[in-house]
Design a protein around this motif. Structure first.
Motif, PDB file in Angstrom:
ATOM      1  N   VAL A 648      30.479  79.285 148.429  1.00  0.00           N
ATOM      2  CA  VAL A 648      29.765  78.047 148.728  1.00  0.00           C
ATOM      3  C   VAL A 648      29.791  77.196 147.458  1.00  0.00           C
ATOM      4  CG1 VAL A 648      27.630  77.043 149.583  1.00  0.00           C
ATOM      5  CG2 VAL A 648      28.253  79.375 150.230  1.00  0.00           C
ATOM      6  N   VAL A 649      30.117  75.911 147.610  1.00  0.00           N
ATOM      7  CA  VAL A 649      30.173  75.030 146.455  1.00  0.00           C
ATOM      8  C   VAL A 649      29.442  73.727 146.765  1.00  0.00           C
ATOM      9  CG1 VAL A 649      32.397  74.045 147.137  1.00  0.00           C
ATOM     10  CG2 VAL A 649      31.712  73.943 144.753  1.00  0.00           C
ATOM     11  N   THR A 650      28.701  73.227 145.776  1.00  0.00           N
ATOM     12  CA  THR A 650      27.985  71.962 145.964  1.00  0.00           C
ATOM     13  C   THR A 650      28.716  70.846 145.242  1.00  0.00           C
ATOM     14  OG1 THR A 650      26.606  72.100 143.970  1.00  0.00           O
ATOM     15  CG2 THR A 650      25.840  73.277 145.934  1.00  0.00           C
ATOM     16  N   HIS A 654      28.057  73.525 141.474  1.00  0.00           N
ATOM     17  CA  HIS A 654      27.502  74.878 141.543  1.00  0.00           C
ATOM     18  C   HIS A 654      28.267  75.675 142.588  1.00  0.00           C
ATOM     19  CE1 HIS A 654      23.883  74.718 138.958  1.00  0.00           C
ATOM     20  NE2 HIS A 654      24.043  73.398 139.128  1.00  0.00           N
ATOM     21  N   LEU A 655      28.671  76.883 142.213  1.00  0.00           N
ATOM     22  CA  LEU A 655      29.461  77.719 143.123  1.00  0.00           C
ATOM     23  C   LEU A 655      28.826  79.101 143.195  1.00  0.00           C
ATOM     24  CD1 LEU A 655      33.300  77.878 143.409  1.00  0.00           C
ATOM     25  CD2 LEU A 655      32.011  80.014 143.277  1.00  0.00           C
ATOM     26  N   LEU A 656      28.743  79.642 144.415  1.00  0.00           N
ATOM     27  CA  LEU A 656      28.159  80.960 144.636  1.00  0.00           C
ATOM     28  C   LEU A 656      29.032  81.739 145.600  1.00  0.00           C
ATOM     29  CD1 LEU A 656      25.787  83.040 144.419  1.00  0.00           C
ATOM     30  CD2 LEU A 656      24.747  81.848 146.384  1.00  0.00           C
ATOM     31  N   TYR A 704      38.763  70.683 144.849  1.00  0.00           N
ATOM     32  CA  TYR A 704      39.318  69.352 144.641  1.00  0.00           C
ATOM     33  C   TYR A 704      38.203  68.427 144.169  1.00  0.00           C
ATOM     34  CZ  TYR A 704      43.332  71.050 147.307  1.00  0.00           C
ATOM     35  OH  TYR A 704      44.428  71.763 147.719  1.00  0.00           O
ATOM     36  N   ALA A 705      38.464  67.772 143.038  1.00  0.00           N
ATOM     37  CA  ALA A 705      37.508  66.810 142.474  1.00  0.00           C
ATOM     38  C   ALA A 705      38.288  65.594 142.007  1.00  0.00           C
ATOM     39  CB  ALA A 705      36.729  67.431 141.319  1.00  0.00           C
ATOM     40  N   GLY A 706      38.362  64.580 142.835  1.00  0.00           N
ATOM     41  CA  GLY A 706      39.163  63.413 142.505  1.00  0.00           C
ATOM     42  C   GLY A 706      40.623  63.803 142.403  1.00  0.00           C
ATOM     43  N   GLN A 707      41.241  63.469 141.265  1.00  0.00           N
ATOM     44  CA  GLN A 707      42.641  63.785 141.060  1.00  0.00           C
ATOM     45  C   GLN A 707      42.838  65.211 140.541  1.00  0.00           C
ATOM     46  OE1 GLN A 707      45.179  61.697 141.883  1.00  0.00           O
ATOM     47  NE2 GLN A 707      43.555  60.348 142.714  1.00  0.00           N
ATOM     48  N   ARG A 708      41.763  65.868 140.197  1.00  0.00           N
ATOM     49  CA  ARG A 708      41.859  67.189 139.613  1.00  0.00           C
ATOM     50  C   ARG A 708      41.622  68.262 140.667  1.00  0.00           C
ATOM     51  NH1 ARG A 708      38.780  67.985 134.083  1.00  0.00           N
ATOM     52  NH2 ARG A 708      40.232  69.764 134.167  1.00  0.00           N
ATOM     53  N   LYS A 709      42.222  69.418 140.435  1.00  0.00           N
ATOM     54  CA  LYS A 709      41.965  70.553 141.296  1.00  0.00           C
ATOM     55  C   LYS A 709      42.001  71.823 140.461  1.00  0.00           C
ATOM     56  CE  LYS A 709      46.700  71.436 142.917  1.00  0.00           C
ATOM     57  NZ  LYS A 709      47.551  71.621 144.122  1.00  0.00           N
ATOM     58  N   LEU A 710      41.286  72.834 140.937  1.00  0.00           N
ATOM     59  CA  LEU A 710      41.210  74.100 140.222  1.00  0.00           C
ATOM     60  C   LEU A 710      41.341  75.242 141.214  1.00  0.00           C
ATOM     61  CD1 LEU A 710      40.581  75.811 137.650  1.00  0.00           C
ATOM     62  CD2 LEU A 710      38.149  75.611 138.287  1.00  0.00           C
ATOM     63  N   THR A 711      42.256  76.161 140.935  1.00  0.00           N
ATOM     64  CA  THR A 711      42.430  77.323 141.789  1.00  0.00           C
ATOM     65  C   THR A 711      41.753  78.520 141.145  1.00  0.00           C
ATOM     66  OG1 THR A 711      44.520  76.511 142.690  1.00  0.00           O
ATOM     67  CG2 THR A 711      44.094  78.853 142.878  1.00  0.00           C
ATOM     68  N   LEU A 735      35.047  69.663 136.682  1.00  0.00           N
ATOM     69  CA  LEU A 735      35.039  69.894 138.138  1.00  0.00           C
ATOM     70  C   LEU A 735      33.616  69.929 138.690  1.00  0.00           C
ATOM     71  CD1 LEU A 735      37.856  72.538 138.181  1.00  0.00           C
ATOM     72  CD2 LEU A 735      37.873  70.473 139.550  1.00  0.00           C
ATOM     73  N   ARG A 736      32.771  69.104 138.076  1.00  0.00           N
ATOM     74  CA  ARG A 736      31.396  69.118 138.562  1.00  0.00           C
ATOM     75  C   ARG A 736      31.134  68.057 139.632  1.00  0.00           C
ATOM     76  NH1 ARG A 736      28.004  70.449 133.025  1.00  0.00           N
ATOM     77  NH2 ARG A 736      29.035  72.467 132.615  1.00  0.00           N
ATOM     78  N   ARG A 737      32.191  67.351 140.037  1.00  0.00           N
ATOM     79  CA  ARG A 737      32.066  66.402 141.164  1.00  0.00           C
ATOM     80  C   ARG A 737      33.025  66.852 142.262  1.00  0.00           C
ATOM     81  NH1 ARG A 737      27.353  63.793 140.859  1.00  0.00           N
ATOM     82  NH2 ARG A 737      26.980  63.050 138.718  1.00  0.00           N
TER      83      ARG A 737
END
Length: 745
Positions: A648-650, A654-656, A704-711, A735-737
Motif C-alpha cells: 500500500v502506498v500513499t 509512505h509505503l507499507l 510512478y511519481a511524475g517523470q520518475r519511477k522506482l522499481t 518519490l514522495r509524490r
C-alpha cells in the motif's frame, strides 16, 4: 300498413348475448371438437362420406380432389373450398395423421413444409383401407340421418366406427372458450385396452395404461415423459408431454434421423444456424441437410473437433431448438350426451364401447328386421306353391285377384303383392327347393341374432371378435418409442463461448470495449474527443467483467458481449443504470472464485471473491461502503491470500507491506484499515494512491511519481514490511509524490 309487425323488438344486450351463444355452440359442436363415437369433426365426416358416395373406396381409381371438394361443399359443407381441401390434405399426410383416411396421389405436402401441397385441380385422391372401418356399416341402419344444409338430401349424423378412431388419429381444434388436443395412439394398444375394459368393467385408468402405454405419433421421435406423468395425463385428461429427436453418431458427426411431430427440418436448421451466426455454438463447425427419398429426415451436425462432448452438445440443442418439443394434451370431445367434456382414458373408452354396443345392436336389429321381412315373404310364397292351381285360377278369373287371395289364404298385402309380382319361371319345382333352403338359412340366422340381442355376454363376445379382426387387419408397430429421460438443460452461456484472451478497456467517460489479445496498448487506442484511458484489464471471453462506480456499486457483463476495440466502444450507461451523478471508476475481470482486494483511497479495504461483484441487475448492487469524498481504487488480484503480500502506498510517499491474510474476506462493506494516515495528513489531502500484490519471496512493484519511477524488488520491499494499519516506511526523497503503483514481476 304497419311495418313494425314484421320485426321482433328485443334489447340489444339480449340479442348480442343470444347471437354469441348460438355462434359459440355452433363452433363447439359443428366445427372444432370431435365426436367420441367416430372421432371426426363435421368437415372430416362429410369429406369421408362424400368420397364414399363418389365410389372412391380403397380399391377404386382415384378422382380429382376438386371433384370431391366440389361435392363436399355443394352438398354437405357450405364453407370455403380452400379450408375444406386443407382438411382433406391433412387426412392424407402420413406425417400428420397416424392412420391416414385419404390416399392422395400428387403433391400433398412434405414434412419440411406441410402446406406446400398442390392445388386440388392437380391432385387425385381416394379413401385409404382403414376408412372402411368408419364406413363399412353405414348402410346397416346404424346411424341417424339428418337433412343437409339446404334440405335436398340426408347425411349421417355420425359414422359407425368399428375402432376408437378418436384416439387413433387424435384431433386439434380451437372453439370458443375451449380447445382440444388429443394425441394419436397405436391401434393395437387401444384395442387391447377396449377388450380389457369389456372383460373387466371396473378396470381403472392405471389398469388401462398397462395397454395404452402413451401417445404414438407418426414420427419416430422419442417420448421422454416419465410414465408417472403419462398416467396423470390419462387420469385427468389434461397435461403435457415431451418428444425428443433421435440421433446417432456416424464418423464423429451427429446424424438426426427423426424429429418430433409437426417439426419442420428447415426450421431446425434455421434455429441452429441462427445460434451459429450469433457465435453461441462454438462447438459446431458445419450443418447439412442430407434428407432424400430413402431418408426423409437426415440432418447432419458436424462438431468442431473430436474433443467436443457430443452428448453435452445435443443436450444444449434439445433445450434451445425444437429438437425437443412439448405437446399439450387436452382430451376434450363431444360425448354421447352431445356435450363437450374433458374425459379421462377410462371414460373415453367406456363411452366408445357404449357407442359400439349401440351400433352393433342397431346393426343386428336392422338385419333381423330384413330377415323377418324376407321370411314373411317366403312364407306367402310357400302358401302359393302349396295351392298353386287355386292361386292361378283366382288370378285368371277374378278382376281384382289381390283381395280375393288375401281373403282365401290369409295373406298380408305385402305377401300378396310379392306373389303377384313373381315370374312364371320361378314356379318351377327347383325354385321351390331353393326357397325352402333360403328359409332354413334365414331362420337359423334369425335365431342367432335373437340370441345375441338377448345375451349381453354374447354381444360383448361379438364386439371383441370384431375388434380383434380389425386390429389384425390394420395394426402396425408402435412408432414413437417411450424412453424416460430428463428434460434437456441448455449449457451456461459461458460454456458456449470460445475461450480467447481479450483486453477490456474503459475510458474516462465510461465507454467500454474489448480488444483481442493481452498485448494491447490501451493508451494507444483511439478515443473520442476529450476522452482517454481510465482502466484496462486482461480477461478471457468466457469471463465476466465488473465495473465499480463512484458510489461503490458494482455492475457486471459478459466479456464476449462487449463491442470490438476497432471503434470507440459503447457507453456503460446503455447497459447499466447507475445513480444520478455517479461515474464509473474501476474495472475488474476474473472467474467467480478469483480473489480480489478492494480498497479506497481513504485506506480501507477487504478481500472478496469476484462473484461478489457480479449480478444481473442493471441497477447494480452495493459493494463498497464509501466515506464522504472517498474514491475506489483499482482492484487487484491475489492468487494465494494465505501467502501473498499487499503493498500500500500513499501520495505522500509512505509505503507499507503486510500479509493479505490480515484482511477479512467479505462480500461487501467498508473493510479494515490498510495503512495509517493521521488525521492532519488526511486533512492535508494525503490519500492512498494504489495497492499492489506480490508473492512471498518474489515479485516487484514499480512506483510512478511524475517523470520518475522506482522499481522495488522483494529485498527492497521487505524493509517496508509491518503490520496492517501502521504508518509504514518513507520512500526516498524524490518519490514522495507517488501517483500510482504497478506490479511488474
Amino acid at each position: 300498413m304497419n311495418l313494425q309487425a314484421n320485426f321482433e323488438q328485443i334489447p340489444l344486450k339480449e340479442y348480442a348475448e343470444r347471437a354469441y351463444l348460438d355462434y359459440s355452440m355452433y363452433v363447439v359442436l359443428d366445427r372444432a371438437l370431435p365426436f367420441v363415437g367416430d372421432g371426426l369433426k363435421p368437415v372430416q365426416r362429410r369429406i369421408v362420406y362424400a368420397m364414399s358416395e363418389l365410389g372412391l373406396a380403397a380399391s377404386a381409381k382415384p378422382k380429382k380432389s376438386a371433384r370431391t371438394i366440389g361435392d363436399v361443399i355443394g352438398k354437405f359443407h357450405p364453407h370455403g373450398d380452400s379450408s375444406c381441401y386443407e382438411a382433406m390434405v391433412l387426412m392424407a399426410q402420413p406425417f400428420s395423421y397416424r392412420y391416414p383416411l385419404v390416399d392422395g396421389q400428387g403433391n400433398f405436402g412434405s414434412p419440411d413444409d406441410p402446406k406446400s401441397f398442390a392445388a386440388m385441380r392437380y391432385t387425385e385422391s381416394k379413401l385409404s383401407p382403414i376408412a372402411e372401418a368408419l364406413l363399412g356399416e353405414l348402410g346397416h341402419g346404424t346411424v341417424d340421418w339428418v337433412p343437409n344444409f339446404d334440405g335436398t338430401m340426408d347425411e349421417p349424423s355420425w359414422l359407425p366406427a368399428r375402432v376408437p378412431h378418436v384416439l387413433l388419429n387424435g384431433s386439434m381444434g380451437i372453439a370458443v372458450g375451449m380447445a382440444t388436443d388429443i394425441p394419436p395412439h397405436n391401434l393395437r394398444e387401444v384395442v387391447t385396452a377396449c377388450i380389457r375394459l369389456l372383460d373387466e368393467p371396473d378396470a381403472t385408468v392405471a389398469d388401462l395404461c398397462e395397454h395404452v402405454l402413451g401417445p404414438d405419433y407418426p414420427t419416430e421421435a422419442e417420448i421422454i415423459t416419465p410414465r408417472k406423468e403419462l398416467l396423470a395425463i390419462y387420469t385427468t385428461g389434461n397435461g403435457s408431454l415431451r418428444a425428443r429427436a433421435v440421433y446417432r453418431v456416424e464418423d464423429g458427426n451427429v446424424v438426426i434421423t427423426a424429429l418430433p411431430h409437426q417439426v419442420s427440418p428447415s426450421k431446425i436448421l434455421e434455429q441452429i444456424a441462427a445460434q451459429m451466426r450469433a457465435k453461441k455454438l462454438p462447438m459446431i463447425e458445419d450443418l447439412r441437410d442430407e434428407s432424400d427419398h430413402e431418408n426423409p429426415i437426415r440432418l447432419v451436425v458436424v462438431p468442431r473437433s473430436n474433443r467436443v462432448d457430443v452428448e453435452e452438445m445435443m443436450q444444449h440443442l434439445f433445450a434451445t431448438t425444437d429438437l425437443e418439443k412439448s405437446f399439450r394434451v387436452n382430451l376434450n370431445m363431444i360425448g354421447l350426451d352431445g356435450r363437450p367434456q374433458v374425459k379421462d382414458l377410462r371414460r373415453i373408452l367406456s363411452e366408445w364401447l357404449q357407442f359400439r354396443t349401440d351400433t352393433v345392436t342397431r346393426r343386428l336389429q336392422h338385419r333381423l328386421a330384413k330377415v323377418e321381412r324376407r321370411l314373411h315373404l317366403l312364407e306367402g310364397l310357400r302358401i302359393a306353391y302349396l295351392n298353386l292351381d287355386e292361386v292361378i285360377r283366382i288370378i285368371r278369373t277374378e278382376e281384382e285377384p289381390k283381395p280375393v287371395l288375401m281373403a282365401r289364404f290369409g295373406l298380408s298385402e305385402e305377401q300378396t303383392d310379392y306373389i303377384l309380382e313373381t315370374r312364371l319361371r320361378q314356379l318351377a319345382r327347383l325354385e321351390e327347393m331353393k326357397i325352402n333352403g333360403e328359409r332354413d338359412q334365414l331362420e337359423e340366422e334369425r335365431a342367432r341374432i335373437n340370441v345375441l340381442l338377448k345375451s349381453p355376454t354374447k354381444l360383448k363376445g361379438l364386439i371383441k371378435q370384431e375388434l380383434n379382426a380389425d386390429a389384425a387387419r390394420y395394426v402396425d408397430d408402435r412408432r414413437s418409442p417411450l424412453v424416460q429421460r430428463e428434460v434437456a438443460q441448455a449449457l451456461d452461456e459461458s460454456a458456449l463461448v470460445a475461450s480467447e484472451p481479450v483486453t477490456v478497456v474503459l475510458s474516462q467517460k465510461g465507454w467500454i470495449r474489448a480488444a483481442k489479445g493481452h498485448d494491447v496498448d490501451a493508451e494507444g487506442l483511439n478515443y473520442r474527443d476529450g476522452d482517454g484511458l481510465l482502466a484496462a484489464v486482461k480477461a478471457r471471453t468466457t469471463q465476466q467483467v465488473a465495473v465499480i462506480d463512484s458510489t461503490g456499486r458494482s455492475y457486471s457483463t459478459a466479456a464476449h458481449t462487449l463491442p470490438s476495440a476497432r471503434g470507440n466502444g459503447e457507453p456503460l450507461t446503455g447497459r447499466f443504470t447507475p445513480p444520478a451523478g455517479a461515474s464509473f471508476d474501476a474495472l475488474a475481470a476474473g472467474d467467480n472464485d478469483t480473489r480480489l482486494i478492494l480498497a479506497t483511497d481513504f485506506g480501507y479495504g477487504f478481500v472478496t471473491r469476484f462473484e461478489a461483484l457480479t449480478g444481473r441487475n442493471k441497477a447494480g448492487k452495493q459493494l463498497l461502503t464509501l466515506a464522504d469524498g472517498a474514491k475506489v481504487l483499482t482492484p487487484v488480484i491475489t492468487a494465494d491470500p494465505a501467502r501473498d503480500r499487499i503493498v500500500v502506498v500513499t501520495g505522500e510517499g509512505h509505503l507499507l507491506m503486510f500479509s493479505v491474510a490480515e484482511l477479512p474476506e467479505l462480500d461487501k462493506g467498508k473493510g479494515n484499515k490498510l495503512i495509517d494516515i493521521p488525521k492532519k495528513q488526511m486533512a492535508d489531502g494525503e490519500r492512498v494512491v494504489g495497492v499492489a500484490v506480490v508473492a512471498e519471496g518474489k515479485g516487484e512493484v514499480t512506483l510512478y511519481a511524475g517523470q520518475r519511477k522506482l522499481t522495488l524488488k522483494w529485498a527492497d520491499l521487505v524493509e517496508y514490511g509491518g503490520n496492517r494499519a501502521t504508518r509504514g516506511g518513507v520512500l526516498p526523497r524524490g518519490l514522495r509524490r507517488v501517483e500510482r503503483i504497478e506490479t511488474t514481476g
